[in-house]
Design an enzyme around this catalytic site. Sequence first.
Site, PDB file in Angstrom:
ATOM      1  N   SER A 185       0.769  -1.271  -0.107  1.00  0.00           N
ATOM      2  CA  SER A 185       0.259  -0.076  -0.377  1.00  0.00           C
ATOM      3  C   SER A 185       0.679   0.765  -0.627  1.00  0.00           C
ATOM      4  O   SER A 185       1.941   0.950   0.737  1.00  0.00           O
ATOM      5  CB  SER A 185      -1.253   0.174   1.133  1.00  0.00           C
ATOM      6  OG  SER A 185      -1.549   1.450   1.501  1.00  0.00           O
ATOM      7  N   TYR A 205      -2.143  -1.010  10.548  1.00  0.00           N
ATOM      8  CA  TYR A 205      -2.585  -1.230   8.513  1.00  0.00           C
ATOM      9  C   TYR A 205      -1.014  -0.910   8.594  1.00  0.00           C
ATOM     10  O   TYR A 205       0.086  -1.672   7.575  1.00  0.00           O
ATOM     11  CB  TYR A 205      -3.166  -0.805   8.500  1.00  0.00           C
ATOM     12  CG  TYR A 205      -3.655  -0.863   6.908  1.00  0.00           C
ATOM     13  CD1 TYR A 205      -4.183  -1.672   6.556  1.00  0.00           C
ATOM     14  CD2 TYR A 205      -3.303   0.650   6.115  1.00  0.00           C
ATOM     15  CE1 TYR A 205      -4.164  -2.098   4.767  1.00  0.00           C
ATOM     16  CE2 TYR A 205      -3.540  -0.041   4.535  1.00  0.00           C
ATOM     17  CZ  TYR A 205      -3.531  -1.057   4.078  1.00  0.00           C
ATOM     18  OH  TYR A 205      -4.106  -1.047   2.805  1.00  0.00           O
TER      19      TYR A 205
END
Length: 272
Positions: free
Chosen positions: A150, A163
């Site tokens: 990401s 995350y």
Amino acid sequence: MRESFLHGRTALVTGSTSGIGLAIAKALAAAGARVAINGLGTDEQIAAAIAEVDAAGGARPDSVRHFGADLREHAEIEAMMSGLAEWSNGGIDILVNNAGIQHAVPLHEMPVHKWNDIIAVNLSSAFHTMRIAMPAMACRGYGRVINIASVHGLVASKDKAPYVASKFGVVGLSKVAALEYAALGNRDSGGVTVNCICPGWVETPLIEPQIEARMQGGSREDGVRALLAEKQPSLRMTLPDEIATLAVFLCRREAHNITGTAIPVDGGWTAQ
């Protein structure tokens, strides 16, 4: 005319019953690979995903299977990889770790079980699939590990501690594995490479509520631009199929010297 340069190869794509993972599974099938999909969903959703991947690959016999391993459990991952070794006659050639979950709250409010689940799915599952799959890749002199990290594996945002930690971890894990396997294989065999793709905003159904919240009476395009203006200078979202195209390119023999990278697909987000 379809180029089936992955004919004879077997791929696993985790988190592939929808979104980016499904797009990658379909693109790999279209390039000739047998594809194992893994992910959550109802029986109907899983059947639909299998049908889409099968159609993308030309509906070849026994070219798509679903494995329902819970990626929070290393024993289930090991059982899935064992089943894949039998199906692929010795081990997969292409591993795409795409599965991911998120829970966004401030650090001091983060439930411990959410931290544990996010680290397990986003990071530890990649470790387990890689440690099992990569030795067979080394023996063949060809292997591709593509970890869908990401933009949050390169920069942080508030309220996303597990995350961001997991995605930074995936990038670091990938670099280590890339170094360990870099000299295996050769130009002709294709070598063994490990890379991360780091998307910014990608157009999936999951972000529709965020777009709608920013429309303020305007059009959907107004909502998209307002959402992306916060981070992504291009003001354009990436499509899942575009991430899939990059993943398939990384599987080409010509990409044998692209390894240890974390490729941002973020419209300039991390250039700021």
